[in-house]
Design a protein around this motif. Structure first.
Motif, PDB file in Angstrom:
ATOM      1  N   SER A 218       0.828  -1.208   0.000  1.00 44.62           N
ATOM      2  CA  SER A 218       0.000   0.000   0.000  1.00 44.62           C
ATOM      3  C   SER A 218       0.859   1.255   0.000  1.00 44.62           C
ATOM      4  O   SER A 218       0.529   2.253  -0.668  1.00 44.62           O
ATOM      5  CB  SER A 218      -0.922  -0.001   1.217  1.00 44.62           C
ATOM      6  N   LEU A 219       1.951   1.224   0.747  1.00 47.72           N
ATOM      7  CA  LEU A 219       2.855   2.371   0.779  1.00 47.72           C
ATOM      8  C   LEU A 219       3.403   2.673  -0.612  1.00 47.72           C
ATOM      9  O   LEU A 219       3.464   3.839  -1.032  1.00 47.72           O
ATOM     10  CB  LEU A 219       4.008   2.086   1.748  1.00 47.72           C
ATOM     11  N   ARG A 220       3.786   1.628  -1.317  1.00 47.88           N
ATOM     12  CA  ARG A 220       4.321   1.816  -2.674  1.00 47.88           C
ATOM     13  C   ARG A 220       3.290   2.497  -3.571  1.00 47.88           C
ATOM     14  O   ARG A 220       3.615   3.403  -4.351  1.00 47.88           O
ATOM     15  CB  ARG A 220       4.741   0.475  -3.259  1.00 47.88           C
ATOM     16  N   GLU A 221       2.047   2.079  -3.459  1.00 45.60           N
ATOM     17  CA  GLU A 221       1.003   2.681  -4.283  1.00 45.60           C
ATOM     18  C   GLU A 221       0.766   4.135  -3.890  1.00 45.60           C
ATOM     19  O   GLU A 221       0.598   5.011  -4.752  1.00 45.60           O
ATOM     20  CB  GLU A 221      -0.291   1.876  -4.149  1.00 45.60           C
ATOM     21  N   GLN A 222       0.754   4.419  -2.577  1.00 47.42           N
ATOM     22  CA  GLN A 222       0.514   5.795  -2.135  1.00 47.42           C
ATOM     23  C   GLN A 222       1.641   6.733  -2.552  1.00 47.42           C
ATOM     24  O   GLN A 222       1.402   7.925  -2.784  1.00 47.42           O
ATOM     25  CB  GLN A 222       0.334   5.827  -0.611  1.00 47.42           C
TER      26      GLN A 222
ATOM     27  N   SER B 115       9.208  10.825  -5.625  1.00 47.67           N
ATOM     28  CA  SER B 115      10.588  10.413  -5.891  1.00 47.67           C
ATOM     29  C   SER B 115      11.009   9.198  -5.084  1.00 47.67           C
ATOM     30  O   SER B 115      12.148   8.742  -5.195  1.00 47.67           O
ATOM     31  CB  SER B 115      11.535  11.569  -5.549  1.00 47.67           C
ATOM     32  N   VAL B 116      10.096   8.660  -4.261  1.00 45.92           N
ATOM     33  CA  VAL B 116      10.462   7.601  -3.313  1.00 45.92           C
ATOM     34  C   VAL B 116      10.114   6.230  -3.875  1.00 45.92           C
ATOM     35  O   VAL B 116       8.941   5.927  -4.133  1.00 45.92           O
ATOM     36  CB  VAL B 116       9.753   7.792  -1.957  1.00 45.92           C
ATOM     37  N   GLN B 117      11.127   5.406  -4.044  1.00 49.25           N
ATOM     38  CA  GLN B 117      10.939   4.009  -4.419  1.00 49.25           C
ATOM     39  C   GLN B 117      10.730   3.193  -3.148  1.00 49.25           C
ATOM     40  O   GLN B 117      11.413   3.409  -2.144  1.00 49.25           O
ATOM     41  CB  GLN B 117      12.170   3.501  -5.167  1.00 49.25           C
ATOM     42  N   VAL B 118       9.791   2.273  -3.169  1.00 50.14           N
ATOM     43  CA  VAL B 118       9.496   1.428  -2.007  1.00 50.14           C
ATOM     44  C   VAL B 118       9.857  -0.013  -2.342  1.00 50.14           C
ATOM     45  O   VAL B 118       9.342  -0.580  -3.319  1.00 50.14           O
ATOM     46  CB  VAL B 118       8.018   1.542  -1.588  1.00 50.14           C
ATOM     47  N   ILE B 119      10.735  -0.595  -1.546  1.00 50.58           N
ATOM     48  CA  ILE B 119      11.284  -1.917  -1.822  1.00 50.58           C
ATOM     49  C   ILE B 119      11.093  -2.811  -0.605  1.00 50.58           C
ATOM     50  O   ILE B 119      11.360  -2.396   0.522  1.00 50.58           O
ATOM     51  CB  ILE B 119      12.791  -1.822  -2.150  1.00 50.58           C
ATOM     52  N   GLU B 120      10.655  -4.019  -0.850  1.00 46.63           N
ATOM     53  CA  GLU B 120      10.545  -5.029   0.205  1.00 46.63           C
ATOM     54  C   GLU B 120      11.686  -6.033   0.063  1.00 46.63           C
ATOM     55  O   GLU B 120      11.869  -6.617  -1.001  1.00 46.63           O
ATOM     56  CB  GLU B 120       9.205  -5.763   0.110  1.00 46.63           C
ATOM     57  N   ILE B 121      12.432  -6.230   1.135  1.00 42.80           N
ATOM     58  CA  ILE B 121      13.415  -7.305   1.207  1.00 42.80           C
ATOM     59  C   ILE B 121      12.808  -8.423   2.046  1.00 42.80           C
ATOM     60  O   ILE B 121      12.411  -8.196   3.195  1.00 42.80           O
ATOM     61  CB  ILE B 121      14.738  -6.831   1.846  1.00 42.80           C
ATOM     62  N   ALA B 122      12.717  -9.613   1.487  1.00 45.41           N
ATOM     63  CA  ALA B 122      12.105 -10.745   2.188  1.00 45.41           C
ATOM     64  C   ALA B 122      13.151 -11.844   2.370  1.00 45.41           C
ATOM     65  O   ALA B 122      13.350 -12.667   1.476  1.00 45.41           O
ATOM     66  CB  ALA B 122      10.904 -11.275   1.410  1.00 45.41           C
ATOM     67  N   PRO B 123      13.838 -11.875   3.497  1.00 45.12           N
ATOM     68  CA  PRO B 123      14.877 -12.878   3.708  1.00 45.12           C
ATOM     69  C   PRO B 123      14.300 -14.269   3.961  1.00 45.12           C
ATOM     70  O   PRO B 123      13.189 -14.413   4.494  1.00 45.12           O
ATOM     71  CB  PRO B 123      15.613 -12.390   4.962  1.00 45.12           C
TER      72      PRO B 123
END
Length: 247
Positions: free
Chosen positions: A163-167, A172-180
């Motif tokens: 949701s953050l990525r969509e908002q 200019s902000v890229q939203v990335i999830e790291i899933a270890p």
């Protein structure tokens, strides 16, 4: 996300994956600030690696606000925040003490990163090139029954990140999830000699390679986490869940 020339805050970067990533980013030519609760540990990291340290209690909203004011004053070019802080403890719902574990886990793993994002996101949108990175887990996709609240908080962080990525689309902000996957760290007190876990250096090297080769990626998924990430789609969810549960 570019992998060099950034000013990066890593909240929860004093041990494990957080510290390993801090060192990798530092060596790649980024200014790195790690934040954590233990002043002596921050001082050790600064002395050993030349990485700046700032105090942070991720469960304390005032501490997060203080960190924001300190870091942005010292580093007005801050353009990346990585929310690393997390705890993982086993729970048995029928044990009286488990509710306390569950509440502390939610405060640390979910409310903490959400507060961090709310505090820093407006500032980051004013930078020409910025990123917010959240750290979830393969257990966000197939839970470990022994750590139900940890798994639930990571699933919630995945949802929040989407949701953050969509908002923030159009900023200019890229939203990335790291899933270890399971990585050889001291998380949950298992130590660094678990043969079933991915070596920490291998994990961070693969993460940095993926960030460099796929700069527009929404998720950073090393190969060893993909059986968990895609279990539902692959029709293997029940098998993987039972395996994690030890049956």
């Amino acid at each position: 996300m570019k992998t060099t020339g950034n000013t990066i805050l890593i909240a929860g970067g004093t041990s494990g994956i957080g510290l390993a990533l801090a060192r990798r980013f530092h060596e790649a030519g980024n200014k790195v600030i790690v934040a954590g609760r233990r002043r002596h540990r921050l001082d050790e990291i600064t002395a050993a690696h030349g990485i700046e340290g700032e105090l942070l209690d991720i469960t304390d909203e005032a501490s997060i606000r203080g960190l924001f004011e300190t870091v942005t004053a010292k580093h007005p070019d801050l353009n990346a925040v990585i929310a690393m802080a997390g705890i993982m403890e086993p729970e048995q719902v029928l044990d009286p003490g488990s509710l306390d574990i569950a509440e502390r886990t939610i405060e640390t793993n979910l409310l903490g990163p959400i507060r961090l994002v709310h505090t820093f996101a407006p500032f980051l949108t004013r930078q020409p090139d910025a990123a917010i990175l959240t750290v979830t887990s393969g257990l966000a996709y197939v839970p470990l029954a022994a750590t139900p609240t940890y798994s639930a908080t990571k699933a919630a962080m995945h949802s929040f990140t989407e949701s953050l990525r969509e908002q923030l689309r159009g900023t200019s902000v890229q939203v990335i999830e790291i899933a270890p996957p399971l990585v050889r760290t001291s998380l949950m007190g298992e130590g660094t000699d678990n043969d079933n876990a991915m070596p920490l250096d291998e994990f961070t090297a693969e993460v940095m390679g993926l960030l460099e080769s796929e700069p527009d990626a929404a998720q950073v998924l090393v190969e060893r986490v993909k059986p968990l990430r895609y279990a539902e789609a692959d029709g293997t969810y029940e098998k993987v869940f039972a395996m994690l549960a030890g049956r």
